[in-house]
Design a protein around this motif. Structure first.
Motif, PDB file in Angstrom:
ATOM      1  N   GLY A  12       0.914  -1.335   0.011  1.00 40.73           N
ATOM      2  CA  GLY A  12       0.108  -0.171  -0.006  1.00 40.73           C
ATOM      3  C   GLY A  12       0.688   1.194   0.065  1.00 40.73           C
ATOM      4  O   GLY A  12       0.307   2.469   0.124  1.00 40.73           O
ATOM      5  N   ASN A  26      -4.062  -3.955   6.075  1.00 39.45           N
ATOM      6  CA  ASN A  26      -3.132  -4.025   5.004  1.00 39.45           C
ATOM      7  C   ASN A  26      -3.800  -3.724   3.429  1.00 39.45           C
ATOM      8  O   ASN A  26      -5.101  -3.523   3.559  1.00 39.45           O
ATOM      9  N   ASN A  27      -3.079  -3.525   2.539  1.00 37.09           N
ATOM     10  CA  ASN A  27      -3.660  -3.287   1.280  1.00 37.09           C
ATOM     11  C   ASN A  27      -4.022  -4.349   0.642  1.00 37.09           C
ATOM     12  O   ASN A  27      -3.945  -5.576   0.900  1.00 37.09           O
ATOM     13  N   THR A  31      -1.641  -6.937  -0.837  1.00 37.13           N
ATOM     14  CA  THR A  31      -0.876  -7.457   0.262  1.00 37.13           C
ATOM     15  C   THR A  31      -1.896  -8.525   0.689  1.00 37.13           C
ATOM     16  O   THR A  31      -1.110  -9.959   0.819  1.00 37.13           O
TER      17      THR A  31
HETATM   18  C1  FMN Z   1      -1.973  10.037   2.152  1.00 38.99           C
HETATM   19  C2  FMN Z   1      -1.869   8.654   2.285  1.00 38.99           C
HETATM   20  C3  FMN Z   1      -2.786   7.714   1.519  1.00 38.99           C
HETATM   21  C4  FMN Z   1      -2.640   6.515   1.195  1.00 38.99           C
HETATM   22  N1  FMN Z   1      -3.482   5.823   0.429  1.00 38.99           N
HETATM   23  C5  FMN Z   1      -3.557   4.455   0.275  1.00 38.99           C
HETATM   24  C6  FMN Z   1      -4.308   3.584  -0.414  1.00 38.99           C
HETATM   25  O1  FMN Z   1      -5.272   4.230  -1.183  1.00 38.99           O
HETATM   26  N2  FMN Z   1      -4.225   2.336  -0.107  1.00 38.99           N
HETATM   27  C7  FMN Z   1      -3.447   1.624   0.453  1.00 38.99           C
HETATM   28  O2  FMN Z   1      -3.437   0.385   0.507  1.00 38.99           O
HETATM   29  N3  FMN Z   1      -2.601   2.377   1.365  1.00 38.99           N
HETATM   30  C8  FMN Z   1      -2.642   3.590   1.341  1.00 38.99           C
HETATM   31  N4  FMN Z   1      -1.724   4.363   2.122  1.00 38.99           N
HETATM   32  C9  FMN Z   1      -0.928   3.329   2.932  1.00 38.99           C
HETATM   33  C10 FMN Z   1      -1.424   3.357   4.513  1.00 38.99           C
HETATM   34  O3  FMN Z   1      -1.475   4.243   5.325  1.00 38.99           O
HETATM   35  C11 FMN Z   1      -0.832   1.909   4.897  1.00 38.99           C
HETATM   36  O4  FMN Z   1       0.511   2.077   5.126  1.00 38.99           O
HETATM   37  C12 FMN Z   1      -1.320   0.890   4.105  1.00 38.99           C
HETATM   38  O5  FMN Z   1      -2.605   0.538   3.971  1.00 38.99           O
HETATM   39  C13 FMN Z   1      -0.573  -0.420   5.038  1.00 38.99           C
HETATM   40  O6  FMN Z   1      -0.987  -1.524   4.234  1.00 38.99           O
HETATM   41  P1  FMN Z   1       0.212  -2.569   3.623  1.00 38.99           P
HETATM   42  O7  FMN Z   1       1.248  -2.727   4.991  1.00 38.99           O
HETATM   43  O8  FMN Z   1      -0.043  -3.663   3.318  1.00 38.99           O
HETATM   44  O9  FMN Z   1       0.936  -1.626   2.750  1.00 38.99           O
HETATM   45  C14 FMN Z   1      -1.711   5.743   2.211  1.00 38.99           C
HETATM   46  C15 FMN Z   1      -1.044   6.565   3.165  1.00 38.99           C
HETATM   47  C16 FMN Z   1      -1.025   7.918   2.840  1.00 38.99           C
HETATM   48  C17 FMN Z   1      -0.028   8.719   3.709  1.00 38.99           C
END
Ligand code: FMN
Ligand code: SF4
Ligand code: FES
Ligand code: FES
Lengths: 204, 650, 154
Positions: free
Chosen positions: B196, B349-350, B353
């Motif tokens: 993500g 999680n995304n 992921t």
């Molecule tokens: C402004 C901003 C927008 C974000 N948008 C998304 C998003 O659209 N989708 C996503 O999965 N993570 C997004 N993230 C990251 C999430 O904060 C988070 O780190 C993530 O969902 C964690 O999942 P992961 O560890 O599987 O990547 C964004 C972070 C920021 C700072």
């Protein structure tokens, strides 16, 4: 509650769990500037003027002292070139909106901030949220709130509620660092309050 | 739909589904994902079904000719949609129209003949060899499609299709053969990092949440996909929703959670619909709900829709939104693993992921860790878009070079234009110039060149892209998407956008670059969340690699890419104009003065610099030119405008 | 302002969800979809039922882009200004759509025919620039093509 030992500006400071870095610093008389912080309100962390450096596990980060929880062996620095520069820029950004706010001008002097650095957009509000939060958290009246987001964010009185709640409260007025909340209230009163029939006698 | 109560029953049921499916029976798998639907796929489906009826293939009993039409999710090649694949031969037809239906049925299905016209041909090589099989098309050939490969094989609205490709076997394995600790261990060992944005180790995050003593815990799928220009999460959720549900359920089991949420943006109505159907079907069959597969594990999933705010992709803002509040990020610490949704430990999680999880459980941690680089394991789906021949979703092993993605998979830059940069990581990312195209794509390499992996947006830019405009574009986006709570983000981005706007309008001043850098510093240092924290990236990065473009705008009032409207002018070269009148007719501002046999002249006062004339002027004349940083020559006097042809022959 | 019939519709939506603050955004989204805008009366009802103060609802409906506090036109036009569409000419598309229907993003025309908004990516990036009219996607748009599309609505 377990005691937590940390270091602030080279001094050993005793704190307890649940305290923020700002609390700990204030307890030993180290001052950190704040704008959106208020002891009666939940920590908020919006103005970021309280930015300090913390070191944990060998990594240095910049954090807002007013919301960052104390932790064992945390090393905090409340002044450094980077911190001062950041505070200076933040002040300049806020001064574009509220060029005459005493709280800002005072800090501007300390950090060498130029109030004319950025083109003026006098909205007179720096969105510290003190009024909104005080009304919600202390008075539980919710007569004022935020609207919109990003650069369009504003404070806004809810006319129906404000017409009932505000006239004999007005406790948020002195909290405002720019006196804008007062102006906003009077503007709402003049323009948007429900017709006088439903309005209690006001002192104005 | 029977409820399945044990692993044995599942295998029985699966066998039954597969036995009813003759692999030799023709099947037309047609993508009805958002992209292909936009291109008219629904009409193609209708036409195909009608044609099957008309040609009497519907009621035929012999398996040989009875045809299935399967409406599937997005395989990623939207650009050439509507697309379909005919099994068992795996014939891939692109840009299919309803009018092609008859021929497809009579020629390909009945007569077993391939229709040349609908096959893939490399761009610009119409007469070259055509490619029949999907997997041999260069766009697909260089990919490693572990995650989206199944999309074309599955009707997302039919759980049987997922079961037929082995679906929910990972869930059985996790629930019935492993302990939660073992599952966490496997995911940790696989080296899976979050897809993500930040690339945090998924296994470690699960472990934090697992270790919390709280009884109530939550697991969440982040399907907010805010990166404007990326759609891999859409494709997965829309095309293979059960793979995400399965991953999430396994994660819930490992962490000890019984309630999950899928937070999906409302801009993806089809994904919302398909994941809703998938949840219903999974509940009906016992893959969700009480006592899943007889294991004693209970788990339910609820779908929440985002209401249009990029910042809600940030995990703490997402939590606020789930709680019914404005999407204002919360300070971390406390981290969601400690204090998340409603104050309970939460693991977010995304989509991608989560979709990786069943693969790891089924094939072992080594399966993932054997793919990729030292620091980044497995595959990553990128949304390859912009100025590139083959646009679409590409799933590639970590470590592949940017050059391979853009040129081998993507087929290079169209129209003989010069490559300028590739932008990765969305609004928090950066633009990577030619000189770094040979880096292997992984979390660390991208960070080294000042970009980030982000969620997988990859936008190719050519010589016609202005890098000041790109920075301005992202800052405008971020200004509008900042929650507005903290001052460095709200005010810093606003001022940066203003400066960039001035620069692009020719009002840039000496010192603007340094001022931008100072604002970047403060915004990055002091912002509450990563939106503000990373907002300076597009600015710093374009200054780092394309400082000359900034300087051209500031010092010479010139936009080298002819993009910034205020700095360019269109001019008709009187020596080249043949008075064909095309431009004067097309100009929406009616700014072109001209008549038959009269050299055309642009009225600079009226011209809005929309560029229509430049585009429509036939290339054999190329009379319309763009000017920037130089004065427009005065219009030629009216009496000299009449064209006298040397020879009047045509 | 709102007729009784509409109120019934809105009541039904509110009833469908658990009366807790967590439902707030989902309830508002559904009212928005069904009613196409959020009348003040609806917000007051939601506030009472879900026990969320009105000032917070006000913040939410102005914070999230999906909500509208004024009636929308019969046809909602969304022009994608996501990155992929941007580099493929979305600004020009937007310019021409604005000219065609005579309103800027965020506005509704006087006869309530069209509402225009921008959206950051609808997930069809490979087909950019993209325009969505009443939920129907139109890919590979050009200024002239958008005119063709918009002609079909009245
Ligand atoms: C402004 C901003 C927008 C974000 N948008 C998304 C998003 O659209 N989708 C996503 O999965 N993570 C997004 N993230 C990251 C999430 O904060 C988070 O780190 C993530 O969902 C964690 O999942 P992961 O560890 O599987 O990547 C964004 C972070 C920021 C700072
Ligand atoms: S950095 Fe921006 S988005 Fe994040 S909390 Fe601050 S204002 Fe909100
Ligand atoms: S006082 Fe800490 S952010 Fe305002
Ligand atoms: S950028 Fe327009 S659809 Fe994605």
């Amino acid at each position: 509650m377990s005691e937590i030992l940390l270091q602030i500006d080279g001094r050993e400071v005793k704190a307890s769990e649940g305290m923020t870095v700002l609390d700990a610093a204030q307890s030993v008389g180290i001052s950190i500037p704040t704008l959106c912080h208020h002891e009666k309100l939940d920590p908020y962390g919006a103005c970021r003027i309280c930015t300090v450096e913390v070191e944990t596990g060998g990594r240095t980060n910049l954090v807002a002292a007013c919301i960052f929880p104390v932790a064992q062996d945390l090393v905090v620095r409340t002044r450094s070139e980077q911190i001062d520069q950041t505070r200076k820029t933040l002040l300049e950004l806020m001064l574009a909106h509220a060029p005459d706010a005493p709280a800002l001008l005072e800090l501007a002097q300390e950090y060498g901030a130029d109030k004319d650095r950025f083109e003026k957009e006098p909205s007179f509000c720096i969105l510290c949220g003190l009024c909104v939060r005080y009304c919600a958290e202390v008075k539980k009246a919710n007569a004022i709130g935020f609207v919109d987001r990003g650069p369009n964010r504003e404070i806004n009185f809810m006319p129906e509620i404000a017409s009932k709640e505000c006239w004999n409260c007005k406790e948020c007025f002195p909290l405002c660092p720019t006196s804008y909340v007062q102006a906003a209230y009077h503007l709402t009163e003049a323009l948007a309050f429900p017709p006088p029939a439903s309005k209690p006698a006001s002192e104005e | 739909m029977p409820r399945i109560n044990s692993p044995a029953e599942l295998e029985e049921f699966r066998k039954d589904i597969i036995s009813k499916r003759d692999p030799n029976k023709p099947c037309i798998a047609i993508c009805t994902g958002t992209g292909c639907l936009a291109l008219g796929a629904a009409n193609v489906v209708t036409a195909l079904k009608e044609e099957i009826k008309k040609q009497g293939l519907e009621t035929k009993v012999d398996v040989e000719t009875k045809v299935d039409v399967r409406e599937t999710g997005c395989p990623g090649f939207c650009e050439r949609g509507p697309l379909l694949v005919i099994y068992p031969e795996e014939i891939c037809y692109l840009q299919v129209e309803p009018g092609d239906a008859e021929e497809i049925i009579s020629e390909t299905i009945v007569a077993k003949k391939v229709i040349d016209r609908l096959l893939y041909a490399a761009p610009g090589t119409d007469n070259d060899e055509k490619i029949v099989r999907e997997s041999e098309i260069p766009f697909y050939k260089h990919q490693m499609r572990n995650l989206i490969g199944n999309n074309i094989k599955i009707d997302p609205k039919n759980i049987d299709d997922y079961l037929a490709v082995g679906g929910y076997s990972a869930l059985v394995k996790a629930l019935c053969q492993e302990t939660p600790e073992q599952v966490v261990e496997m995911v940790k060992n696989s080296g899976l990092r979050g897809r993500g944005g930040a690339g945090f180790s998924a296994g470690m995050k699960w472990e934090f949440a697992r270790k919390s003593p709280e009884k109530t815990k939550y697991v969440i799928v982040n399907a907010d996909e805010g990166d404007p220009g990326a759609f891999m999460d859409r494709a997965l959720l829309e095309g293979n929703p059960h793979s995400v549900l399965e991953g999430l359920t396994i994660g819930a089991f490992a962490i000890g959670s019984h309630e999950g949420y899928i937070y999906v943006r409302q801009e993806y109505p089809l994904a919302v619909e398909n994941v809703g159907i998938a949840i219903e079907q999974a509940e009906a069959q016992g893959f969700l709900g009480k006592n899943i597969l007889g294991s004693g594990f209970d788990f339910t999933i609820e779908v929440h829709q985002g209401a249009g705010a990029f910042v809600c992709g940030e995990e703490t803002a997402l939590l606020m939104s789930l709680e019914g509040k404005p999407g204002e990020p919360r300070p971390r610490p406390p981290y969601p693993a400690v204090k998340g949704l409603w104050g309970k430990p939460t693991n977010i999680n995304n989509v991608e992921t989560w979709a990786n999880v069943p693969l790891i459980i089924n094939n072992g941690a080594d399966f993932l860790s054997s793919i990729g680089t030292e620091s980044s394991k497995g595959t990553k789906i990128f949304s390859l878009v912009g100025k590139v021949n083959n646009t679409g979703l590409v799933e590639v092993p970590m470590g592949i070079t940017l050059r391979d993605i853009i040129y081998e998979v993507g087929g290079g830059v169209p129209g003989g234009k010069k490559f300028k940069a590739v932008q990765t990581g969305g609004p928090s990312g950066g633009c990577i110039p030619e000189e770094h195209l040979d880096i292997g794509v992984d979390f660390d390499q991208l960070a080294k060149v000042g970009a980030i992996m982000g969620s997988g947006g990859m936008i190719v830019m050519d010589e016609d892209t202005c890098m000041v405009d790109v920075a301005k574009y992202f800052l405008k986006f971020l200004a509008g998407e900042s929650c507005g709570k903290c001052s460095p983000c709200r005010e810093g981005i606003r001022q940066m956008h203003k400066i960039l706007n001035n620069v692009s309008e020719g009002k840039g001043r000496e010192g603007d670059i340094e001022l931008l850098e100072e604002l970047c510093e403060a915004t990055r240092n002091a912002s509450l969340c990563a939106l503000g924290g990373t907002a300076p990236n597009p600015v710093l990065n374009t200054i780092r690699y394309f400082r000359d473009e900034y300087e051209a705008h500031i010092k010479e009032k010139r936009c080298p890419a002819y993009v910034c409207k205020e700095l360019i002018a269109y001019y008709i070269d009187p020596d080249k104009c043949t008075a064909c009148m095309i431009c004067s007719r097309k100009c929406p501002a009616e700014a072109i003065v001209g008549a038959k046999k009269q050299i055309h002249v642009i009225d600079q006062e009226k011209c809005t610099n929309c560029g229509t004339c430049f585009e429509v002027c036939p290339s054999r004349f190329s009379a319309v030119t763009r000017l920037s940083g130089e004065p427009v020559p005065p219009p030629i006097p009216e009496e000299e405008r009449t064209i006298v042809r040397k020879s009047e022959k045509k | 302002m709102t007729v009784a019939k509409d109120n019934g519709k809105i009541d039904k939506i509110i009833e469908k969800y658990p009366s807790e603050p967590g439902s707030l955004i989902q309830v508002l989204l559904e009212i928005q979809r069904e009613n196409r805008w959020l009348p003040k009366e609806a917000l007051e009802k939601v506030s009472k039922k879900l026990k969320v103060p009105l000032n917070r609802i006000q913040h939410i409906v102005t914070f999230y882009k999906a909500f509208s506090l004024v009636p929308k036109g019969r046809h909602e036009v969304h022009v994608c200004t996501g990155t992929a569409c941007h580099v493929r000419g979305a600004p020009r598309l937007l310019d021409s759509v604005q000219d065609l229907i005579g309103i800027s993003p965020g506005e509704t025309d006087q006869d309530l025919k069209f509402s225009l908004d921008t959206v950051s990516c609808v997930g069809c990036c490979a087909l950019g620039p993209v325009m969505v009219v009443d939920g129907e996607y139109h890919g590979k748009m050009a200024p002239a093509k958008s005119e063709e599309v918009l002609k079909n609505y009245d």
